[in-house]
Design an enzyme around this catalytic site. Structure first.
Site, PDB file in Angstrom:
ATOM      1  N   ASN A 207     -33.734  34.708  17.837  1.00 18.27           N
ATOM      2  CA  ASN A 207     -35.038  34.528  17.196  1.00 18.27           C
ATOM      3  C   ASN A 207     -36.141  34.923  18.177  1.00 18.27           C
ATOM      4  O   ASN A 207     -35.869  35.347  19.290  1.00 18.27           O
ATOM      5  CB  ASN A 207     -35.203  33.079  16.718  1.00 18.27           C
ATOM      6  CG  ASN A 207     -35.076  32.112  17.874  1.00 18.27           C
ATOM      7  OD1 ASN A 207     -35.903  32.091  18.766  1.00 18.27           O
ATOM      8  ND2 ASN A 207     -34.000  31.320  17.871  1.00 18.27           N
ATOM      9  N   ILE A 304     -28.187  19.806  18.965  1.00 19.44           N
ATOM     10  CA  ILE A 304     -28.303  19.192  20.300  1.00 19.44           C
ATOM     11  C   ILE A 304     -29.246  17.995  20.262  1.00 19.44           C
ATOM     12  O   ILE A 304     -28.939  16.908  20.768  1.00 19.44           O
ATOM     13  CB  ILE A 304     -28.807  20.234  21.328  1.00 19.44           C
ATOM     14  CG1 ILE A 304     -27.886  21.455  21.333  1.00 19.44           C
ATOM     15  CG2 ILE A 304     -28.922  19.631  22.718  1.00 19.44           C
ATOM     16  CD1 ILE A 304     -28.437  22.670  22.067  1.00 19.44           C
ATOM     17  N   PHE A 320     -39.105  19.332  18.378  1.00 19.65           N
ATOM     18  CA  PHE A 320     -40.110  20.207  17.793  1.00 19.65           C
ATOM     19  C   PHE A 320     -39.670  20.523  16.370  1.00 19.65           C
ATOM     20  O   PHE A 320     -38.483  20.448  16.055  1.00 19.65           O
ATOM     21  CB  PHE A 320     -40.246  21.498  18.605  1.00 19.65           C
ATOM     22  CG  PHE A 320     -41.286  21.391  19.687  1.00 19.65           C
ATOM     23  CD1 PHE A 320     -41.072  20.578  20.785  1.00 19.65           C
ATOM     24  CD2 PHE A 320     -42.480  22.095  19.598  1.00 19.65           C
ATOM     25  CE1 PHE A 320     -42.038  20.450  21.775  1.00 19.65           C
ATOM     26  CE2 PHE A 320     -43.451  21.995  20.575  1.00 19.65           C
ATOM     27  CZ  PHE A 320     -43.230  21.162  21.662  1.00 19.65           C
ATOM     28  N   LYS A 334     -37.461  15.546   9.713  1.00 18.43           N
ATOM     29  CA  LYS A 334     -36.733  15.749  10.983  1.00 18.43           C
ATOM     30  C   LYS A 334     -36.831  14.514  11.871  1.00 18.43           C
ATOM     31  O   LYS A 334     -35.873  14.149  12.549  1.00 18.43           O
ATOM     32  CB  LYS A 334     -37.265  16.994  11.710  1.00 18.43           C
ATOM     33  CG  LYS A 334     -36.705  18.258  11.078  1.00 18.43           C
ATOM     34  CD  LYS A 334     -37.171  19.540  11.706  1.00 18.43           C
ATOM     35  CE  LYS A 334     -36.594  20.693  10.875  1.00 18.43           C
ATOM     36  NZ  LYS A 334     -37.254  21.948  11.038  1.00 18.43           N
TER      37      LYS A 334
END
Ligand code: PMT
Length: 397
Positions: A207, A304, A320, A334
């Site tokens: 990315n 992770i 993030f 999230k």
């Protein structure tokens, strides 16, 4: 000390890079610092005191013997007021005068009289920068404890190229704002950059992450006294001084590097853009062109951040969220779904978030949220680090 309490004396000397000092003043004020400006006579040929007055909300000074200004805030009061002095740009002539201990104008007088740390951001023609006289003056200044930032290398206003460009205002602001003890003695791990998921020996899925945001965070934590471990995917950034860097390629390698040290960490910040999927089979040989359509099967990578957050006795966790739509909803999902303590969400795509120099964050935690407006990633990182310290402090007490 929060940025709001920082009192920065900005000295501007006479070089074309003086126009960049206007941006520096703006960034410092935007970050909450109080800024007072002193221009040398030569600086006023490039920029005006009025510009700095408008940007900082404080009158800018130019002369030592100025009755009106001395009556309002005398130069000795100005010296006592400042907790940092930055001279940007610092010309060859200014460096020479300071190195000699001369006090023949207001700015050199203030630099001699202050007990606050002095930083210079030199800017000059590359031959002047490389001249033995300038090298000697700089060595003398560094010996006296004056800190030097830059200069950068590249094309110069004079049409030549080489070292001598003033460091970028964002970089200088980040340096000035980033020192403190908010994380003194704490171990902080930051992940940064992209991961690469190999398709064959020469191709991969990845990315657009440049690593800038994660590196800026690592630097900001270090500036606040933390021992920082930076686990990074492939990026072309220099390691900030004082930081331990571990280079990895794939998500699996990043996970392994993180878990090797996670037991020692007080805080984990997942800023890396970790690939969610990897090719099921990575071919040992270069894949040959055959049919018109090539189908790839992808497998889920380990998450992770979620794994770190699920650890018993694990570190405080900040994730993030990179979103193109419904920022708050996805960020809150999230926060809950990955079980982290805080989520910093940024809009990405179309020139936002990835690759660029600036970013903006919406930060969410269980009992609050805060907007950190668009600014240089270095400055933004300092703001986020201060916010994390504040929220961690409240949660831990
Ligand atoms: O590097 P720059 O060019 O400066 O750009 C900065 C950035 C846009 C990459 C950065 O600000 C950012 O948003 N990083 C997170 C990007 C991302 O992967 O977001 P996500 O919403 O897909 O993932 C959410 C969180 O889970 C992230 O903390 C991520 O590190 C983590 N994650 C995701 C997948 C995975 N397999 N493992 C993870 O740990």
């Amino acid at each position: 000390m929060t940025n709001r309490q920082k009192k920065i004396l900005l000295g501007v000397t006479g070089g074309i890079a003086a126009y960049k000092s206007c941006e520096l003043a703006r960034l410092l004020v935007q970050a909450g610092a109080s800024v007072r400006t002193v221009l040398t006579e030569a600086a006023t040929r490039f920029v005006t005191p009025m510009t700095f007055q408008a940007l900082t909300g404080n009158p800018a000074r130019t002369r030592l013997f100025d009755e009106d200004h001395e009556a309002a805030m005398g130069h000795i009061e100005l010296v006592r007021w400042a907790d940092q002095v930055i001279v940007a740009p610092a010309t060859a002539d200014f460096l020479a005068r300071l190195a000699q201990g001369r006090a023949n104008d207001l700015l050199t007088t203030l630099c001699l009289a202050t007990g606050a740390p002095v930083t210079v951001a030199p800017a000059m023609n590359h031959r002047m920068w490389q001249h033995p006289a300038t090298r000697r003056n700089l060595a003398l200044l560094e010996e006296m404890g004056v800190r030097c930032i830059g200069p950068d290398e590249g094309d110069q206003a004079c049409g030549e190229s080489g070292p001598g460009r003033m460091s970028e205002p964002g970089e200088i602001a980040a340096l000035l704002l980033g020192e403190g003890e908010l994380f003194k003695g704490r171990n902080v791990m930051v992940t940064a950059g992209p991961t690469r998921e190999a398709l064959d020996p020469v191709r991969y899925l990845s990315n657009r992450s440049s690593g800038r945001m994660g590196f800026a965070l690592a630097e900001a934590f270090h500036g606040q006294g933390a021992r920082v471990t930076l686990v990074t995917g492939p990026v072309s950034l220099a390691t900030p001084p004082g930081i331990e860097r571990i280079d990895v390629e794939s998500a699996q390698e990043m996970r392994d590097a993180v878990f090797e040290r996670i037991g020692e960490q007080d805080l984990f910040v997942g800023c890396a853009a970790v690939a969610d999927y990897r090719p099921e089979d990575s071919s040992p040989h270069k894949i040959k062109k055959s049919s018109d359509i090539l189908k790839l099967r992808l497998l889920r990578n380990p998450d992770i951040l979620a794994e770190v957050a699920a650890l018993d006795d694990g570190p405080w966790t900040v994730g993030f969220a990179a979103e193109t739509t419904d920022l708050e909803r996805h960020a809150r999902q999230k926060l809950e779904g990955k079980g982290v303590d805080m989520i910093a969400a940024n809009r990405v795509g179309r020139g936002l978030g990835f690759e660029v120099e600036e970013n903006a964050l919406e930060v969410f935690w269980k009992t609050g949220q805060q907007t950190l407006p668009q600014q240089d990633k270095g400055v933004l990182a300092r703001e986020l680090v201060a916010l994390i310290a504040e929220v961690m402090g409240k949660v831990n007490h």
